[in-house]
Structures are given as C-alpha cells and as structure tokens.
Design a protein around this motif. Structure first.
Motif, PDB file in Angstrom:
ATOM      1  N   PHE A 123       0.810  -1.206   0.000  1.00  0.00           N
ATOM      2  CA  PHE A 123       0.000   0.000   0.000  1.00  0.00           C
ATOM      3  C   PHE A 123       0.852   1.268   0.000  1.00  0.00           C
ATOM      4  O   PHE A 123       0.346   2.371   0.179  1.00  0.00           O
ATOM      5  N   ALA A 131      -2.985   0.906   6.832  1.00  0.00           N
ATOM      6  CA  ALA A 131      -2.984  -0.272   5.965  1.00  0.00           C
ATOM      7  C   ALA A 131      -4.038  -1.282   6.413  1.00  0.00           C
ATOM      8  O   ALA A 131      -4.707  -1.910   5.584  1.00  0.00           O
ATOM      9  N   ARG A 134      -7.387  -0.200   5.040  1.00  0.00           N
ATOM     10  CA  ARG A 134      -7.592  -0.533   3.627  1.00  0.00           C
ATOM     11  C   ARG A 134      -7.868  -2.027   3.451  1.00  0.00           C
ATOM     12  O   ARG A 134      -8.668  -2.421   2.612  1.00  0.00           O
ATOM     13  N   TRP A 235      -8.978   6.654  -1.596  1.00  0.00           N
ATOM     14  CA  TRP A 235      -8.283   5.491  -2.149  1.00  0.00           C
ATOM     15  C   TRP A 235      -9.171   4.730  -3.131  1.00  0.00           C
ATOM     16  O   TRP A 235      -8.723   4.321  -4.206  1.00  0.00           O
TER      17      TRP A 235
END
Length: 305
Positions: A123, A131, A134, A235
């Motif tokens: 990432f 992280a 995500r 993202w």
C-alpha cells in the motif's frame, strides 16, 4: 446564541451536530445584524434563505442544515417560553427530485475491484493502522452493510463470542452511531477464514484503524474515524471506482441490502444487522439474539474475487 446554548445543554446533541450548527446560528445573527430572537420574523428567515441561495449554498443544504437548525432551536425556545413564535416553522426549500442514472450500490465489477485491491500487500508508505483499514474495512462493510464510520471506529474490545457466535459490537462507546444505540453484528464466516480475528487479537483492545496517540486533529466533532473513512473514500476513487453517482463508502450499504434480498434474508433481520430503524411499533418489540442473526448472516453469499 443563548437560545442555542440552552437547547444544546438540555438536548445534548452529538458533537458533530454541535460543530455544524453553531456556525449556522452565528451566520443567521450576522445576516440579521442583531441577536434578538424576539425580533426575528418569518420574512427575516425567508430573506436569510434567499441570501444563502445567492451565495451558492445548495438548496438541500439550506433545507437540511440551515433551516433544520433554526427550526429545532426556535421550537425548543417556544416550548420553554423564551420566545412567542417559531419564525422558521413554515419556511422550506423546494428541492428538485434527484435524478438517478444507475443503482446506488456498487456493481459486481466495482465491488470486486475494491475487495481485490484490499488484498494487496503493497500500500506504499502508510502506517500499519492505515494499511489495516484498507485491508479490512471494505470487507467488513461488504459483509455487514454497516456505515463506514461505524466500522472505522471499531476497537479490539468490540469483538467477542456471543451465544456461541463471533460478533462485533457497534456501540456509541466507540464513537457516533446514527441511532445512538449499540448492536451486535455476527461476523461472516469468510471474514473469520481470512484471519480477521487474528488481526484483532494482535492489535489489542484499542482502535483498530487509527492510532489516537499519533493521529492529529481528532475531536468529538471531527473524530479520527471520520478521517479514516475520508482517506478510504479517496483510495477507492484512485482505484478507478470513480462514478460520481455512486458513493465510495456508502455504496456497500446498498449492495448489502441488494444481496441480502436476493439471498432471501428476512427483511427485519437484515435491517437489524444494518442498524436501520424498525418499520413499525411491532418490529421495535423484543430483541434479536446474536445466534438468530447469525442464521440470517449465514444466508449471505461469499464475495468471489
């Protein structure tokens, strides 16, 4: 402003509401040029509404933020005999009905794009908790239909075995919930197989997706969990899921409902899992044991990536 302060002391709205409404009241005072609530007329409120529109404020925002705040504060003031009438009571904004050009949930391709990307191990240069967000938030949202903020604020201590079922607890103790109520959500077996519980054990009892010590700028009105959701949305857009007609986080709630319907999940059960309000007085009676909800969750199919 004294009326606003009186209202907030008694009703104790959420920190987010406090943050949003105080500037609204201050803006009304600035527009009027005085702060005497007894002098405000309905024509004054209409003039304020029109001035906001002239400044480019969207009609929906005027109706749902500015006028909503004024109506509630003035209504409280009338109830408590601070003023004689609510000048905003009958003022509204006619907003054109939104045009929908597609479904509100993610398409199969969009969902797979996000979930597949979340499984990636590189990432870039981001923190461990970032992280972890995500990697896991999209999957938990996909298998719960929860609001992203509810998941972003989860702590390790919110995961537990209940009635023989692993479940996560969405609770106001961790942060804001729309209903102000806590609820248990059974953890889908696919999440367990992927190792979610191992991650929770290693992370400890505190927040999973942000570090309250390292993170800056968090407050009750602008919590760290909100920032987590905003970063995640950015993202998702960078992944190419950038249709402006679909929300990058909230679309999971729509997709969950769609899949649950197709799977034949009982409407009341899927509403309880997602934290939707009961549709009748009768539905509000009784409780939903976690083991019963788990039977409903078992009907929800796996996402194949």
């Amino acid at each position: 402003m004294d009326l606003y302060d009186g209202y907030t002391r008694e009703r104790q709205p959420s920190a987010a509401t406090l943050k949003r409404w105080r500037p609204v009241v201050a803006g009304l005072i600035a527009h009027l040029g005085h702060d005497d609530a007894n002098r405000i007329t309905t024509d004054d409120i209409i003039g304020w509404k029109e001035a906001l529109a002239g400044q480019g404020v969207a009609g929906r925002t005027i109706r749902e933020v500015y006028l909503a705040a004024a109506k509630v504060v003035f209504a409280w003031s009338v109830e408590n005999r601070k003023i004689s009438m609510n000048p905003a009571k009958d003022v509204t904004v006619r907003v054109p009905k939104a045009i929908r050009v597609r479904e509100r949930g993610f398409s199969t391709v969009e969902a797979r794009t996000i979930l597949k990307a979340s499984l990636g191990r590189d990432f870039g240069r981001i923190t461990d908790d970032h992280a972890r967000g995500r990697r896991w938030i999209p999957w938990i949202c996909a298998y719960s239909g929860a609001r992203v903020g509810e998941i972003a604020q989860l702590r390790g201590c919110d995961f537990s075995m209940v009635d023989g079922v692993w479940a996560l607890r969405i609770t106001p103790e961790a942060g804001s919930t729309k209903s102000g109520s806590a609820r248990w959500v059974p953890i889908h077996e696919h999440l367990i197989e992927q190792g979610l519980l191992d991650v929770v054990r290693k992370a400890g009892a505190g927040p999973l997706f942000y570090n309250p010590i390292r993170a800056r700028g968090g407050s009750d009105g602008n919590p760290h969990s909100k920032k987590v959701g905003e970063r995640l949305a950015k993202w998702v857009r960078e992944l190419g899921v950038n249709d402006p007609h679909v929300q990058p986080n909230h679309a999971w709630r729509h997709l969950y409902k769609t899949i649950a319907r197709r799977a034949g999940m009982e409407p009341e059960a899927r509403d309880v899992i997602q934290g939707h309000a009961p549709r009748s007085v009768g539905e509000a009676y009784g409780d939903w044991p976690v083991d019963v909800l788990a039977k409903a969750m078992a009907m929800f199919p796996r996402f194949e990536i």
